[in-house]
Design a protein around this motif. Structure first.
Motif, PDB file in Angstrom:
ATOM      1  N   GLU A  83     -40.148   4.851 -17.927  1.00  0.00           N
ATOM      2  CA  GLU A  83     -39.457   3.770 -17.210  1.00  0.00           C
ATOM      3  C   GLU A  83     -40.450   2.693 -16.759  1.00  0.00           C
ATOM      4  N   ILE A  84     -41.598   3.127 -16.258  1.00  0.00           N
ATOM      5  CA  ILE A  84     -42.615   2.165 -15.803  1.00  0.00           C
ATOM      6  C   ILE A  84     -43.085   1.309 -16.973  1.00  0.00           C
ATOM      7  N   ILE A  85     -43.335   1.968 -18.097  1.00  0.00           N
ATOM      8  CA  ILE A  85     -43.908   1.276 -19.255  1.00  0.00           C
ATOM      9  C   ILE A  85     -42.895   0.317 -19.889  1.00  0.00           C
ATOM     10  N   GLN A  86     -41.601   0.620 -19.688  1.00  0.00           N
ATOM     11  CA  GLN A  86     -40.581  -0.335 -20.155  1.00  0.00           C
ATOM     12  C   GLN A  86     -40.644  -1.633 -19.362  1.00  0.00           C
ATOM     13  N   GLN A  87     -40.910  -1.513 -18.058  1.00  0.00           N
ATOM     14  CA  GLN A  87     -40.968  -2.703 -17.200  1.00  0.00           C
ATOM     15  C   GLN A  87     -42.301  -3.431 -17.319  1.00  0.00           C
ATOM     16  N   ALA A  88     -43.350  -2.663 -17.383  1.00  0.00           N
ATOM     17  CA  ALA A  88     -44.709  -3.224 -17.412  1.00  0.00           C
ATOM     18  C   ALA A  88     -45.465  -2.545 -18.551  1.00  0.00           C
ATOM     19  N   PRO A  89     -45.308  -3.051 -19.772  1.00  0.00           N
ATOM     20  CA  PRO A  89     -45.868  -2.380 -20.946  1.00  0.00           C
ATOM     21  C   PRO A  89     -47.389  -2.151 -20.860  1.00  0.00           C
ATOM     22  N   LEU A  90     -47.807  -1.082 -21.511  1.00  0.00           N
ATOM     23  CA  LEU A  90     -49.244  -0.835 -21.662  1.00  0.00           C
ATOM     24  C   LEU A  90     -49.839  -1.987 -22.458  1.00  0.00           C
ATOM     25  N   PRO A 132     -43.910  -2.237 -11.273  1.00  0.00           N
ATOM     26  CA  PRO A 132     -42.869  -1.244 -10.945  1.00  0.00           C
ATOM     27  C   PRO A 132     -43.263  -0.458  -9.699  1.00  0.00           C
ATOM     28  N   ASN A 133     -42.262   0.011  -8.992  1.00  0.00           N
ATOM     29  CA  ASN A 133     -42.538   0.827  -7.805  1.00  0.00           C
ATOM     30  C   ASN A 133     -43.275   2.103  -8.188  1.00  0.00           C
ATOM     31  N   MET A 134     -44.077   2.591  -7.251  1.00  0.00           N
ATOM     32  CA  MET A 134     -44.710   3.887  -7.461  1.00  0.00           C
ATOM     33  C   MET A 134     -43.674   4.975  -7.135  1.00  0.00           C
ATOM     34  N   PRO A 135     -43.336   5.819  -8.110  1.00  0.00           N
ATOM     35  CA  PRO A 135     -42.345   6.857  -7.838  1.00  0.00           C
ATOM     36  C   PRO A 135     -42.809   7.786  -6.713  1.00  0.00           C
ATOM     37  N   CYS A 159     -48.461   0.837 -11.520  1.00  0.00           N
ATOM     38  CA  CYS A 159     -47.283   0.791 -10.660  1.00  0.00           C
ATOM     39  C   CYS A 159     -47.777   0.839  -9.219  1.00  0.00           C
ATOM     40  N   GLY A 160     -46.875   0.455  -8.311  1.00  0.00           N
ATOM     41  CA  GLY A 160     -47.258   0.398  -6.899  1.00  0.00           C
ATOM     42  C   GLY A 160     -47.318  -1.045  -6.420  1.00  0.00           C
ATOM     43  N   ASP A 161     -47.782  -1.240  -5.200  1.00  0.00           N
ATOM     44  CA  ASP A 161     -47.823  -2.587  -4.619  1.00  0.00           C
ATOM     45  C   ASP A 161     -48.855  -3.483  -5.308  1.00  0.00           C
ATOM     46  N   PHE A 162     -49.884  -2.848  -5.871  1.00  0.00           N
ATOM     47  CA  PHE A 162     -50.933  -3.610  -6.547  1.00  0.00           C
ATOM     48  C   PHE A 162     -51.278  -2.959  -7.883  1.00  0.00           C
ATOM     49  N   GLY A 163     -51.645  -3.790  -8.847  1.00  0.00           N
ATOM     50  CA  GLY A 163     -52.085  -3.285 -10.145  1.00  0.00           C
ATOM     51  C   GLY A 163     -53.486  -3.775 -10.431  1.00  0.00           C
TER      52      GLY A 163
END
Ligand code: MD6
Ligand code: FE
Length: 217
Positions: A43-50, A94-97, A68-72
């Motif tokens: 799910e994370i990689i769909q939003q913010a691809p590698l 993306p949010n950090m799960p 993911c998280g507040d900062f990348g």
């Protein structure tokens, strides 16, 4: 050089090995959560691809990354830094799960780092043959917080050196589900990953995924 590595077993049965001052390897800590982690990662990689980033020196990194998280964590010709927006989309990461955060906090706690509150999770994806050259993690604001690193998929050889680039290195085999935590006197130790050997992992296929949790701000 090889440090004297010693193993202990914690109360809850985790095999803990100290690799340097305030640096520990925790074997097989991820247990049964790996399939859930894989779903969350997709799910994370769909939003913010590698993506492969470029070093400030202009070299394309072989490892693909996202956050993911507040900062990348990002790298480009302007330097290494943390950003609250993904430069690829200009959207927040993306949010950090909650599962990720809990895993990182629990690992930190097991080796004495209380109240670790990661605000960033860097996701490194290694294809066969890719590597991460020797570096220090020093883009965070406050080095009093540890780093928690989760290994998934194919095994890798981790190099753990000292505070100077040319210090002797210890080699550590990292397996699927292992966690490395370091901070304090080792927080700025040089480290890297040797080229990934070919193989096939049951859940992650022909790759290694590493999650590094940091408190960046
Ligand atoms: C990796 N890890 O294991 C790369 N950095 O793929 C890191 O660069 C790292 O594992 C700081 C602390 C723990 C790490
Ligand atoms: Fe690192």
């Amino acid at each position: 050089m090889n440090l004297d590595l010693f193993s202990t077993t914690t109360d809850d049965g985790v095999i803990k090995t100290q690799i340097a001052e305030q640096a520990w390897h925790l074997a097989d800590l991820v247990h049964a959560q790996d399939e859930q982690i894989k779903v969350l990662l997709r799910e994370i990689i769909q939003q913010a691809p590698l993506r492969q980033m470029v070093t400030p020196g202009g070299q394309l990194m072989s490892v693909s990354m996202t956050s993911c998280g507040d900062f990348g964590w990002v790298s480009d010709q302007a330097g290494y830094r943390y950003q609250s927006l993904d430069p690829r989309s200009n959207l927040p990461w993306p949010n950090m799960p909650a599962l990720f955060k809990t895993l990182a906090k629990e690992a930190a706690e097991k080796v004495g780092f209380e109240n670790f509150e990661p605000d960033s999770c860097l996701i490194n994806c290694y294809a066969i043959g890719t590597r991460l050259s020797l570096h220090q993690d020093k883009n965070e604001v406050d080095f009093s917080h540890p780093i928690v690193s989760v290994s998934l998929g194919l095994p890798a050889t981790f190099l753990f050196g000292g505070l100077q680039r040319n210090a002797p290195q210890t080699r550590l085999a990292l397996q699927h589900g292992d966690i490395v935590v370091w901070g304090g006197l080792s927080r700025l130790a040089y480290h890297g990953v040797l080229p990934l050997a070919a193989g096939e992992h049951g859940l992650f296929g022909q790759q290694r995924i590493n999650l590094t949790f940091r408190k960046s701000h």
